[in-house]
Motif scaffolding. Structure first.
Motif, mmCIF file in Angstrom:
data_model
loop_
_atom_site.group_PDB
_atom_site.id
_atom_site.type_symbol
_atom_site.label_atom_id
_atom_site.label_comp_id
_atom_site.label_asym_id
_atom_site.label_seq_id
_atom_site.Cartn_x
_atom_site.Cartn_y
_atom_site.Cartn_z
ATOM 1 N N ILE A 25 9.070 -20.918 -17.125
ATOM 2 C CA ILE A 25 9.236 -22.229 -17.831
ATOM 3 C C ILE A 25 10.799 -22.186 -18.533
ATOM 4 O O ILE A 25 11.321 -23.406 -18.371
ATOM 5 C CB ILE A 25 8.361 -22.406 -18.821
ATOM 6 C CG1 ILE A 25 6.687 -22.613 -18.074
ATOM 7 C CG2 ILE A 25 8.581 -23.500 -19.808
ATOM 8 C CD1 ILE A 25 5.523 -22.428 -19.188
ATOM 9 N N VAL A 26 11.115 -21.193 -19.001
ATOM 10 C CA VAL A 26 12.424 -21.190 -19.743
ATOM 11 C C VAL A 26 13.664 -21.607 -18.812
ATOM 12 O O VAL A 26 14.332 -22.151 -18.816
ATOM 13 C CB VAL A 26 12.495 -20.099 -20.555
ATOM 14 C CG1 VAL A 26 13.935 -20.043 -21.128
ATOM 15 C CG2 VAL A 26 11.714 -20.000 -21.625
ATOM 16 N N TRP A 27 13.504 -20.753 -17.817
ATOM 17 C CA TRP A 27 14.732 -20.757 -16.747
ATOM 18 C C TRP A 27 14.611 -22.257 -15.817
ATOM 19 O O TRP A 27 15.829 -22.589 -15.324
ATOM 20 C CB TRP A 27 14.703 -19.441 -15.872
ATOM 21 C CG TRP A 27 15.440 -18.535 -16.445
ATOM 22 C CD1 TRP A 27 15.762 -18.587 -17.800
ATOM 23 C CD2 TRP A 27 15.872 -17.078 -15.837
ATOM 24 N NE1 TRP A 27 16.381 -17.223 -18.164
ATOM 25 C CE2 TRP A 27 16.351 -16.372 -17.138
ATOM 26 C CE3 TRP A 27 15.720 -16.619 -14.592
ATOM 27 C CZ2 TRP A 27 16.916 -15.252 -16.936
ATOM 28 C CZ3 TRP A 27 16.450 -15.411 -14.730
ATOM 29 C CH2 TRP A 27 17.012 -14.591 -15.489
ATOM 30 N N MET A 28 13.540 -22.666 -15.528
ATOM 31 C CA MET A 28 13.541 -23.918 -14.746
ATOM 32 C C MET A 28 14.046 -25.126 -15.640
ATOM 33 O O MET A 28 14.546 -26.080 -14.826
ATOM 34 C CB MET A 28 12.018 -24.294 -14.521
ATOM 35 C CG MET A 28 11.455 -23.299 -13.500
ATOM 36 S SD MET A 28 9.679 -23.919 -12.790
ATOM 37 C CE MET A 28 9.949 -25.585 -12.378
ATOM 38 N N ASN A 29 14.211 -25.116 -16.981
ATOM 39 C CA ASN A 29 14.912 -25.899 -17.611
ATOM 40 C C ASN A 29 16.435 -25.649 -17.787
ATOM 41 O O ASN A 29 16.940 -26.469 -18.632
ATOM 42 C CB ASN A 29 14.195 -26.363 -19.198
ATOM 43 C CG ASN A 29 12.828 -26.515 -18.925
ATOM 44 O OD1 ASN A 29 12.626 -27.561 -17.981
ATOM 45 N ND2 ASN A 29 11.908 -26.174 -19.672
ATOM 46 N N ASP A 30 16.921 -24.498 -17.110
ATOM 47 C CA ASP A 30 18.481 -24.196 -17.281
ATOM 48 C C ASP A 30 19.135 -25.193 -16.147
ATOM 49 O O ASP A 30 18.640 -25.624 -15.349
ATOM 50 C CB ASP A 30 18.492 -22.783 -16.910
ATOM 51 C CG ASP A 30 19.832 -22.295 -17.236
ATOM 52 O OD1 ASP A 30 20.797 -23.145 -17.535
ATOM 53 O OD2 ASP A 30 19.939 -21.067 -17.872
ATOM 54 N N GLN A 31 20.325 -25.349 -16.443
ATOM 55 C CA GLN A 31 21.546 -26.199 -15.691
ATOM 56 C C GLN A 31 21.647 -25.307 -14.295
ATOM 57 O O GLN A 31 22.156 -26.035 -13.338
ATOM 58 C CB GLN A 31 22.602 -26.686 -16.292
ATOM 59 C CG GLN A 31 22.369 -27.611 -17.702
ATOM 60 C CD GLN A 31 21.583 -28.832 -16.943
ATOM 61 O OE1 GLN A 31 21.886 -29.359 -15.998
ATOM 62 N NE2 GLN A 31 20.700 -29.318 -17.805
ATOM 63 N N LYS A 35 19.444 -19.978 -11.497
ATOM 64 C CA LYS A 35 18.520 -19.499 -12.700
ATOM 65 C C LYS A 35 17.179 -20.245 -12.410
ATOM 66 O O LYS A 35 15.960 -19.838 -12.521
ATOM 67 C CB LYS A 35 19.083 -19.474 -14.056
ATOM 68 C CG LYS A 35 19.742 -18.466 -14.352
ATOM 69 C CD LYS A 35 19.990 -18.623 -15.904
ATOM 70 C CE LYS A 35 20.893 -17.294 -16.537
ATOM 71 N NZ LYS A 35 21.010 -17.663 -17.831
ATOM 72 N N LYS A 36 17.499 -21.758 -12.071
ATOM 73 C CA LYS A 36 16.227 -22.474 -11.899
ATOM 74 C C LYS A 36 15.401 -22.216 -10.647
ATOM 75 O O LYS A 36 14.121 -22.008 -10.780
ATOM 76 C CB LYS A 36 16.755 -24.004 -11.572
ATOM 77 C CG LYS A 36 15.866 -24.928 -11.637
ATOM 78 C CD LYS A 36 16.532 -26.379 -11.584
ATOM 79 C CE LYS A 36 16.863 -26.829 -12.886
ATOM 80 N NZ LYS A 36 17.170 -28.121 -12.976
ATOM 81 N N GLY A 39 13.677 -18.896 -11.778
ATOM 82 C CA GLY A 39 12.686 -19.173 -12.512
ATOM 83 C C GLY A 39 11.366 -19.625 -11.911
ATOM 84 O O GLY A 39 10.497 -19.458 -12.339
ATOM 85 N N LYS A 40 11.626 -20.806 -10.906
ATOM 86 C CA LYS A 40 10.492 -21.367 -10.199
ATOM 87 C C LYS A 40 9.823 -20.217 -9.408
ATOM 88 O O LYS A 40 8.571 -20.351 -9.321
ATOM 89 C CB LYS A 40 11.058 -22.320 -8.913
ATOM 90 C CG LYS A 40 10.183 -22.868 -8.570
ATOM 91 C CD LYS A 40 10.607 -23.903 -7.564
ATOM 92 C CE LYS A 40 9.635 -24.765 -6.675
ATOM 93 N NZ LYS A 40 10.188 -25.762 -5.937
#
Length: 72
Positions: A25-31, A35-36, A39-40
């Motif tokens: 959840i934290v890394w899916m909101n990264d630019q 990392k996105k 995170g997924k």
């Protein structure tokens, strides 16, 4: 991020699903797209781990009850 770090995060997400879900959840909101994606994947691995543990728990419970209903 190196392949070893990714593998460590995926293994950690499978063993401790809460870590994978929070990390996802934290890394899916990264630019950062890398990392996105990680995170997924961590989120998916965490959810799959929880589903598999529930299936195994229900199967073990069902198999432990079956002998009580068998007649000889």
């Amino acid at each position: 991020m190196s392949r070893g770090q990714r593998a460590l995060l995926y293994i950690l997400s499978f063993i401790i699903p809460v870590v994978g879900i929070i990390l996802g959840i934290v890394w899916m909101n990264d630019q950062d797209l890398d990392k996105k994606a990680i995170g997924k994947t961590c989120l998916i691995v965490g959810i799959v781990s929880i589903v598999l543990s529930c299936i195994c728990w229900f199967a073990a419970s069902a198999l432990s009850v079956i002998p009580a209903f068998m007649t000889y």
